[in-house]
Design a protein around this motif. Structure first.
Motif, PDB file in Angstrom:
ATOM      1  N   VAL A  55       0.847  -1.188   0.000  1.00 38.52           N
ATOM      2  CA  VAL A  55       0.000   0.000   0.000  1.00 38.52           C
ATOM      3  C   VAL A  55       0.887   1.245   0.000  1.00 38.52           C
ATOM      4  O   VAL A  55       1.917   1.285   0.676  1.00 38.52           O
ATOM      5  CB  VAL A  55      -0.932  -0.007   1.244  1.00 38.52           C
ATOM      6  CG1 VAL A  55      -1.661   1.303   1.414  1.00 38.52           C
ATOM      7  CG2 VAL A  55      -1.914  -1.159   1.156  1.00 38.52           C
ATOM      8  N   VAL A  56       0.472   2.259  -0.749  1.00 40.14           N
ATOM      9  CA  VAL A  56       1.236   3.511  -0.811  1.00 40.14           C
ATOM     10  C   VAL A  56       1.251   4.176   0.564  1.00 40.14           C
ATOM     11  O   VAL A  56       0.217   4.356   1.200  1.00 40.14           O
ATOM     12  CB  VAL A  56       0.646   4.471  -1.865  1.00 40.14           C
ATOM     13  CG1 VAL A  56       1.340   5.832  -1.807  1.00 40.14           C
ATOM     14  CG2 VAL A  56       0.750   3.886  -3.253  1.00 40.14           C
ATOM     15  N   LYS A  57       2.443   4.532   1.008  1.00 36.41           N
ATOM     16  CA  LYS A  57       2.656   5.201   2.302  1.00 36.41           C
ATOM     17  C   LYS A  57       2.756   6.716   2.121  1.00 36.41           C
ATOM     18  O   LYS A  57       2.229   7.491   2.908  1.00 36.41           O
ATOM     19  CB  LYS A  57       3.947   4.667   2.911  1.00 36.41           C
ATOM     20  CG  LYS A  57       4.279   5.169   4.274  1.00 36.41           C
ATOM     21  CD  LYS A  57       5.579   4.496   4.750  1.00 36.41           C
ATOM     22  CE  LYS A  57       5.835   4.722   6.202  1.00 36.41           C
ATOM     23  NZ  LYS A  57       7.028   3.990   6.657  1.00 36.41           N
ATOM     24  N   ALA A  58       3.453   7.150   1.070  1.00 42.89           N
ATOM     25  CA  ALA A  58       3.630   8.570   0.779  1.00 42.89           C
ATOM     26  C   ALA A  58       3.973   8.739  -0.691  1.00 42.89           C
ATOM     27  O   ALA A  58       4.498   7.823  -1.324  1.00 42.89           O
ATOM     28  CB  ALA A  58       4.744   9.157   1.639  1.00 42.89           C
ATOM     29  N   LYS A  59       3.676   9.933  -1.208  1.00 45.46           N
ATOM     30  CA  LYS A  59       4.054  10.237  -2.576  1.00 45.46           C
ATOM     31  C   LYS A  59       4.188  11.744  -2.732  1.00 45.46           C
ATOM     32  O   LYS A  59       3.482  12.517  -2.094  1.00 45.46           O
ATOM     33  CB  LYS A  59       3.055   9.670  -3.577  1.00 45.46           C
ATOM     34  CG  LYS A  59       1.637  10.201  -3.448  1.00 45.46           C
ATOM     35  CD  LYS A  59       0.711   9.514  -4.422  1.00 45.46           C
ATOM     36  CE  LYS A  59      -0.719  10.016  -4.261  1.00 45.46           C
ATOM     37  NZ  LYS A  59      -1.623   9.380  -5.215  1.00 45.46           N
TER      38      LYS A  59
END
Length: 156
Positions: A55-59
């Protein structure tokens, strides 16, 4: 003559530009933990960070290996936790912190510290206003009319 000079200048700029490469970083078990663009050894352009679950944590964006532009941070269930602006790795301008499904706070930052106002919303209705000076709470109002009276020059 001008055309040849311009052509040489364009060629020089193209040759002197270091190319970007797309990089993927993995943890010891082989899971993807980050990916994005690099120019030489520095992070550049858009990057993604991941939890071990994928799952994406930060971008957000980098420029010269520093966070710049708008960033998003998520929890392990993909719920947006906070979002806001960076300039040269420092939080600036307005950040939004999602406290719960129906509650969020907009906070002003300058040089990575709370500086200015913090506005707490519940169900998109403003319910509290705070003022911060150098990361310290210096005022708080639950009456918006009293806040406006005490802060006539406040701009949001």
């Amino acid at each position: 003559m001008i055309f040849k000079t311009l052509l040489c200048l364009i060629g020089f700029i193209c040759i002197s530009q270091e190319s970007k490469t797309y990089v993927r970083e993995f943890d010891a078990s082989g899971k993807l933990i980050a990916e994005g663009w690099q120019k030489g050894s520095e992070k550049e352009a858009y990057w993604y960070y991941y939890y071990p679950s994928g799952v994406v944590k930060a971008k957000g964006e980098y420029h010269n290996d520093q966070k710049n532009g708008y960033w998003f941070y998520y929890d392990k269930t993909s719920r947006l936790l906070r979002e806001g602006h960076y300039k040269q790795d420092q939080k600036i301008d307005w950040w939004i912190v999602y406290r719960s499904e129906n509650q969020k706070e907009k906070i002003q930052y300058q040089n990575n510290v709370k500086e200015g106002y913090g506005l707490l919303y519940k169900n998109e209705k403003l319910i509290k206003a705070n003022r911060y000076d150098q990361d310290k709470l210096s005022g708080s109002w639950t009456s918006i009319s009293q806040f406006k009276k005490d802060n006539p020059n406040a701009r949001f």
